[in-house]
Design an enzyme around this catalytic site. Structure first.
Site, mmCIF file in Angstrom:
data_model
loop_
_atom_site.group_PDB
_atom_site.id
_atom_site.type_symbol
_atom_site.label_atom_id
_atom_site.label_comp_id
_atom_site.label_asym_id
_atom_site.label_seq_id
_atom_site.Cartn_x
_atom_site.Cartn_y
_atom_site.Cartn_z
ATOM 1 N N GLU A 152 0.832 -1.212 0.000
ATOM 2 C CA GLU A 152 0.000 0.000 0.000
ATOM 3 C C GLU A 152 0.865 1.260 0.000
ATOM 4 O O GLU A 152 0.556 2.241 -0.675
ATOM 5 C CB GLU A 152 -0.945 -0.002 1.209
ATOM 6 N N GLU A 212 -4.311 -8.998 3.528
ATOM 7 C CA GLU A 212 -5.097 -8.635 4.719
ATOM 8 C C GLU A 212 -6.344 -9.491 4.903
ATOM 9 O O GLU A 212 -6.748 -9.782 6.032
ATOM 10 C CB GLU A 212 -5.524 -7.163 4.653
#
Ligand code: NAI
Length: 693
Positions: free
Chosen positions: A112, A132
């Site tokens: 990210e 995630e």
């Protein structure tokens, strides 16, 4: 190169100017986890670069990786400023382009961060991904927005919901990475910046590439299915869909959703399991550095397990010599292995070259002498002590003294098996689960005389095979099968006392297991347990409650799927409840003087869990398992326990103590004579929550 003297470190991020380019080097060993100190260092570094009038900046990881992911230990607490989205805002606002230079792994928050930079240059083998979802969360720092804007919504949904990791060379054509670096990464990142004008280029401002509604719909359906419809998967799909809208609002929505999910019991359980899995391979007094190199292995016995084990080794790139009893059995086993590679090629799961390489690395023999060059030999012959002892003695005669001898026995006493050898210290158990090349669990069994370096070698080998190791001591059924036996016994008692087998199975799948105990019994065959019960008949305590139903089924030739009937009728291709089984159950209840009663799904679930937890406490007390969390690891990786519940002990530790005690008391009453109560409260008290790392 003109490197300026202004080289200062800000916590975990070293800052230096190289000419007009700022280099921010993240240094947070061992895996460069993105911690609070790293985030602070990044913000400080970008500020320094701005003050220094930098024309560009490069983010780089020191050591093995860019960033392996966010530091999960922080996830149980409130996150302190700057959080990752704050860092990315600072990068986006910088007056110069920022390049993420990736190597090793760039996962989760690490990717990210890279997506929040203007450009990405990567070594071709860098593994990138947003895992995630496998931790009960969603990407929470823009992953659900920036990834689809770069590679398209369908593709992003797929990668996010599968928690996939892909190498940078595959990420390049998708548009996730801008350039590959075959040489020096920092040099190449500098050259990338210098090659042409590189304006600021915020992925949050892009529009996802066009695609048809049908393609997007199909991607959402398959992502939901793969993600088993878990709430976090539903959210991930919703947010990726929304990546065509104004980024500002959706990014806030994403963050809010992430914050809620990271505090959910499910995410907490998955984090606990994550840490438990990491811990499981380490044993006090056993130094991983002492592990011996295993470059060539022998497998004795080419039946169900031997073939699967050979496949597992070959898939990990280890050459295998397979030994069978005679030429015909050997040829059958080798032919079956080659056919399985071809079948995988036909299904598109294996490249033709890889299949060819595996066949070429597979040799066969009927003479123990041919195993002399192996560093490790594992036996998977019949489950009979005398046969195993004979095989081990023959091995010792041909192997050098430091070669490791492993047994795949399910139940036999490895101490006894090794007793007659000159070097019993080189013997250990490597208990694979069927199918051995697929199931992740490997019980590494430490016999009384197993040398620490032999155990270390077994643990290292497990990781090389991509398996999850759990260390067990010698005991009937080790960890997993012993707990499973207690669970199955409780399930059979439930049937004797009034529940229908299909009702028990439905409660178990409702809890989240892939299959219920009776469906499992039908799949693996009822005959093995039957044979064991017959062996134990003479020594069984006559006062103990004994469920005769499976014996009656076996006597009637109902051995499970292989005979078409077992606990269920499989003749139609689907498991159907069978009135004949109901009749047997009714008869046996009557003979046992049982008045059947009703059980709710919840009571069934709680009783089965109580049986698991109690048995786990007993075996921890006996020292069969190293630590409580190992039990959770074993059940989640070898027995289909729902990962999102964290494991049976994690689950029990979340329950209200009085309610759990009531279940344990009910278990004691149901089992009756001979029941042993384990030290459950103590064991649960020792269970590390996992979030402390
Ligand atoms: P299997 O009966 O399918 O295969 C055993 C093979 O060993 C046969 O091909 C046989 O020809 C060969 N063999 C027997 N004696 C031999 C000798 N002296 N030299 C060379 N080859 C010999 O049995 P399976 O199911 O593969 O089990 C093997 C071992 O693995 C057993 O100890 C079993 O308890 C254990 N195990 C089995 C699991 C399962 O799900 N089937 C799971 C985990 C462990």
């Amino acid at each position: 190169m003109n490197t300026q003297a202004d080289t200062t470190s800000t916590g975990k991020v070293a800052f230096r100017m190289e000419g007009r380019i700022a280099v921010l080097e993240i240094d947070n060993p061992p895996v460069n986890a993105g911690s609070h100190a790293v985030r602070e260092g990044l913000v400080a570094g970008i500020e320094k670069a701005t003050e220094a009038g930098a024309e560009g900046a490069i983010l780089l990881g020191a050591g093995r990786s860019f960033i392996a992911g966010s530091d999960l230990r922080e996830f149980n607490k409130a996150l302190a400023w700057p959080e990752l989205p704050d860092v990315i805002k600072v990068i986006e606002a910088a007056p110069f382009p920022v390049v993420a230079a990736l190597h090793g792994v760039a996962l989760g928050g690490g990717l990210e961060l890279a997506l929040g930079c203007d450009y990405r240059v990567a070594a071709p083998g860098t593994m990138v991904g947003l895992p995630e979802v496998s931790l009960g969360m969603i990407p929470g720092a823009g992953g659900t927005q920036r990834l689809p804007r770069l590679i398209g919504r369908s593709k992003a949904m797929d990668l996010i919901c599968r928690a996939a990791r892909i190498p940078a060379r595959e990420a390049l054509p998708l548009g996730l990475v801008d350039a590959l670096s075959e040489g020096d990464l920092l040099e190449d990142a500098r050259a990338f910046l210098a090659a042409e004008p590189r304006p600021k280029r915020l992925s949050r401002d892009m529009t996802p590439p066009e695609e048809s509604d049908e393609a997007l719909e199909a991607a959402a359906v398959s992502a939901l299915k793969r993600g088993k419809g878990r709430p976090n998967v539903v959210e991930a799909i919703r947010l990726v869909r929304a990546s065509v809208e104004d980024a500002g609002a959706v990014l806030l929505d994403e963050r809010e959703t992430f914050q809620q999910l990271r505090r959910s019991p499910e995410a907490h359980a998955l984090r606990a399991l994550f840490f438990a899995e990491r811990r499981a391979g380490s044993v006090a007094g056993v130094d991983p550095k002492t592990a011996r190199a295993v470059k060539r292995v022998g497998v004795i016995g080419g039946g169900t397990m031997g073939q699967g084990i050979a496949r597992a080794f070959l898939a990990a790139g280890l050459p295998v010599v397979l030994m069978e009893r005679d030429a015909a059995a050997l040829e059958r086993a080798l032919a079956a292995l080659r056919a399985s590679f071809e079948a995988q090629v036909a299904k598109g799961r294996l490249g033709a070259d890889a299949a060819q390489a595996r066949s070429a690395a597979l040799g066969g023999t009927v003479e123990a002498g041919a195993l002399a060059g192996c560093d490790l030999v594992i036996e998977a012959v019949f489950e009979e002590m005398e046969v195993k002892k004979d095989v081990l003695a023959r091995l010792e005669a041909v192997l050098p003294p430091d070669a490791i001898i492993a047994t795949n026995t399910s139940y036999l006493d490895i101490d006894e098996m090794a007793a007659g050898l000159d070097h019993p210290e080189r013997v250990l158990g490597l208990h694979f689960f069927s199918p051995a090349d697929i199931m992740p669990l490997l019980e590494v069994v430490r016999a009384r005389k197993t040398a620490p370096e032999v155990l270390a070698s077994g643990l290292k080998l497990a990781r090389k095979l991509g398996k999850q190791p759990v260390v067990a001591r010698v005991a009937e059924g080790f960890i997993g099968n012993r707990i499973y036996a207690a669970y199955r016994r409780r399930a059979e008692l439930l049937v004797l006392d009034g529940a229908a087998p299909e009702q028990v199975d439905a409660a178990v799948t409702g809890f989240g297991f892939a299959m219920g105990p009776f469906a499992v019994a039908d799949m693996s065959g009822l005959d093995i347990a039957w044979a064991m019960r017959k062996r134990q008949a003479a020594t069984r305590d006559a006062k103990a409650r004994y469920v005769t139903i499976p014996d009656r089924l076996c006597e009637a030739g109902r051995l499970g799927r292989k005979t078409g009937v077992g606990w269920y009728d499989h003749e139609s291709g689907k498991a159907q409840p069978d009135p004949a089984v109901a009749a047997v159950i009714a008869e046996e209840r009557e003979k046992a003087g049982v008045t059947p009663r009703d059980f709710s799904a919840e009571e069934i679930q709680h009783q089965l869990m109580a049986a698991i937890v109690n048995e786990a406490a007993l075996l921890l007390e006996e020292g069969v398992a190293e630590r409580a969390s190992d039990v959770d690891v074993a059940l989640a990786n070898g027995y289909g326990f729902p990962r999102w519940r964290g494991g049976p002990l994690h689950w029990a530790a979340q329950r209200e103590p009085d309610a759990l005690q009531a279940d344990l008391d009910a278990l004691a009453r149901a089992v009756g004579h001979g029941h042993r109560a384990g030290p459950v409260a103590r064991v649960l008290g020792e269970l590390e929550t996992g979030n402390e790392g």
